[in-house]
Design a protein around this motif. Structure first.
Motif, PDB file in Angstrom:
ATOM      1  N   ARG A 123       0.825  -1.211   0.000  1.00 31.11           N
ATOM      2  CA  ARG A 123       0.000   0.000   0.000  1.00 31.11           C
ATOM      3  C   ARG A 123       0.857   1.258   0.000  1.00 31.11           C
ATOM      4  N   LEU A 124       1.913   1.241   0.808  1.00 30.97           N
ATOM      5  CA  LEU A 124       2.795   2.408   0.869  1.00 30.97           C
ATOM      6  C   LEU A 124       3.545   2.618  -0.439  1.00 30.97           C
ATOM      7  N   GLN A 125       3.953   1.539  -1.100  1.00 34.40           N
ATOM      8  CA  GLN A 125       4.647   1.660  -2.381  1.00 34.40           C
ATOM      9  C   GLN A 125       3.743   2.231  -3.467  1.00 34.40           C
ATOM     10  N   GLU A 126       2.444   1.983  -3.362  1.00 36.30           N
ATOM     11  CA  GLU A 126       1.486   2.485  -4.350  1.00 36.30           C
ATOM     12  C   GLU A 126       1.102   3.944  -4.116  1.00 36.30           C
ATOM     13  N   PHE A 127       1.450   4.495  -2.938  1.00 41.70           N
ATOM     14  CA  PHE A 127       1.056   5.860  -2.608  1.00 41.70           C
ATOM     15  C   PHE A 127       1.767   6.831  -3.542  1.00 41.70           C
ATOM     16  N   PRO A 128       1.033   7.776  -4.158  1.00 40.04           N
ATOM     17  CA  PRO A 128       1.635   8.638  -5.171  1.00 40.04           C
ATOM     18  C   PRO A 128       2.710   9.593  -4.653  1.00 40.04           C
ATOM     19  N   ASP A 129       2.611  10.071  -3.420  1.00 39.37           N
ATOM     20  CA  ASP A 129       3.593  11.014  -2.892  1.00 39.37           C
ATOM     21  C   ASP A 129       4.493  10.280  -1.907  1.00 39.37           C
ATOM     22  N   GLN A 130       5.629   9.810  -2.378  1.00 41.59           N
ATOM     23  CA  GLN A 130       6.540   9.031  -1.549  1.00 41.59           C
ATOM     24  C   GLN A 130       7.283   9.880  -0.523  1.00 41.59           C
ATOM     25  N   ASP A 131       7.119  11.201  -0.553  1.00 44.02           N
ATOM     26  CA  ASP A 131       7.723  12.087   0.441  1.00 44.02           C
ATOM     27  C   ASP A 131       6.715  12.514   1.513  1.00 44.02           C
ATOM     28  N   ALA A 132       5.510  11.963   1.481  1.00 40.38           N
ATOM     29  CA  ALA A 132       4.485  12.304   2.471  1.00 40.38           C
ATOM     30  C   ALA A 132       4.880  11.781   3.848  1.00 40.38           C
ATOM     31  N   THR A 133       4.467  12.481   4.899  1.00 38.19           N
ATOM     32  CA  THR A 133       4.698  12.052   6.278  1.00 38.19           C
ATOM     33  C   THR A 133       3.710  10.953   6.641  1.00 38.19           C
ATOM     34  N   VAL A 134       4.183   9.944   7.358  1.00 33.64           N
ATOM     35  CA  VAL A 134       3.324   8.842   7.788  1.00 33.64           C
ATOM     36  C   VAL A 134       2.744   9.185   9.156  1.00 33.64           C
ATOM     37  N   VAL A 135       1.416   9.092   9.297  1.00 35.17           N
ATOM     38  CA  VAL A 135       0.743   9.347  10.569  1.00 35.17           C
ATOM     39  C   VAL A 135      -0.211   8.196  10.878  1.00 35.17           C
ATOM     40  N   ILE A 136      -0.534   8.049  12.147  1.00 27.73           N
ATOM     41  CA  ILE A 136      -1.520   7.058  12.603  1.00 27.73           C
ATOM     42  C   ILE A 136      -2.590   7.817  13.364  1.00 27.73           C
ATOM     43  N   GLY A 137      -3.866   7.500  13.080  1.00 23.90           N
ATOM     44  CA  GLY A 137      -4.964   8.141  13.800  1.00 23.90           C
ATOM     45  C   GLY A 137      -4.925   7.799  15.275  1.00 23.90           C
ATOM     46  N   GLU A 138      -5.179   8.777  16.129  1.00 27.18           N
ATOM     47  CA  GLU A 138      -5.152   8.583  17.571  1.00 27.18           C
ATOM     48  C   GLU A 138      -6.209   7.574  18.015  1.00 27.18           C
ATOM     49  N   GLY A 139      -7.312   7.522  17.304  1.00 22.48           N
ATOM     50  CA  GLY A 139      -8.324   6.515  17.591  1.00 22.48           C
ATOM     51  C   GLY A 139      -9.545   7.050  18.307  1.00 22.48           C
ATOM     52  N   GLU A 140      -9.348   7.771  19.367  1.00 22.38           N
ATOM     53  CA  GLU A 140     -10.464   8.281  20.163  1.00 22.38           C
ATOM     54  C   GLU A 140     -10.922   9.664  19.706  1.00 22.38           C
ATOM     55  N   LYS A 141     -10.003  10.456  19.178  1.00 18.37           N
ATOM     56  CA  LYS A 141     -10.305  11.848  18.838  1.00 18.37           C
ATOM     57  C   LYS A 141     -10.153  12.066  17.336  1.00 18.37           C
ATOM     58  N   PRO A 142     -11.187  12.564  16.672  1.00 14.96           N
ATOM     59  CA  PRO A 142     -11.040  12.878  15.256  1.00 14.96           C
ATOM     60  C   PRO A 142     -10.057  14.024  15.060  1.00 14.96           C
ATOM     61  N   GLU A 143      -9.395  14.028  13.930  1.00 16.04           N
ATOM     62  CA  GLU A 143      -8.447  15.093  13.572  1.00 16.04           C
ATOM     63  C   GLU A 143      -7.235  15.142  14.490  1.00 16.04           C
ATOM     64  N   VAL A 144      -6.907  14.026  15.165  1.00 14.94           N
ATOM     65  CA  VAL A 144      -5.686  13.938  15.965  1.00 14.94           C
ATOM     66  C   VAL A 144      -4.893  12.747  15.436  1.00 14.94           C
ATOM     67  N   TRP A 145      -3.632  13.001  15.074  1.00 17.18           N
ATOM     68  CA  TRP A 145      -2.782  11.951  14.524  1.00 17.18           C
ATOM     69  C   TRP A 145      -1.454  11.897  15.254  1.00 17.18           C
ATOM     70  N   LEU A 146      -0.830  10.729  15.220  1.00 17.24           N
ATOM     71  CA  LEU A 146       0.504  10.531  15.780  1.00 17.24           C
ATOM     72  C   LEU A 146       1.472  10.390  14.612  1.00 17.24           C
ATOM     73  N   ILE A 147       2.584  11.093  14.651  1.00 21.55           N
ATOM     74  CA  ILE A 147       3.579  10.997  13.578  1.00 21.55           C
ATOM     75  C   ILE A 147       4.389   9.725  13.777  1.00 21.55           C
TER      76      ILE A 147
END
Length: 63
Positions: free
Chosen positions: A9-33
């Protein structure tokens, strides 16, 4: 998800310089780098597949 699925999935992503984040889970619009990945041994609870604890099954923790 297996490591090969994530890598594909990551190899197929068009912008290979994008930052990878993970959703916090409980709060919308909050991500972990994502800063790296660590090998772990886990145990998956059979009654709830979204909970794991220490064990012997190989896994990768995204940190």
């Amino acid at each position: 998800m297996k490591v090969r699925d994530l890598v594909r999935r990551l190899q197929e992503f068009p912008d290979q310089d994008a930052t990878v984040v993970i959703g916090e889970g409980e709060k919308p619009e909050v991500w972990l780098i994502v800063d790296g990945a660590v090998e772990r041994g886990i145990r998956v609870r059979e009654d709830t597949l979204d909970w794991v604890g220490p064990g012997t099954e190989p896994a990768v923790e995204i940190v």
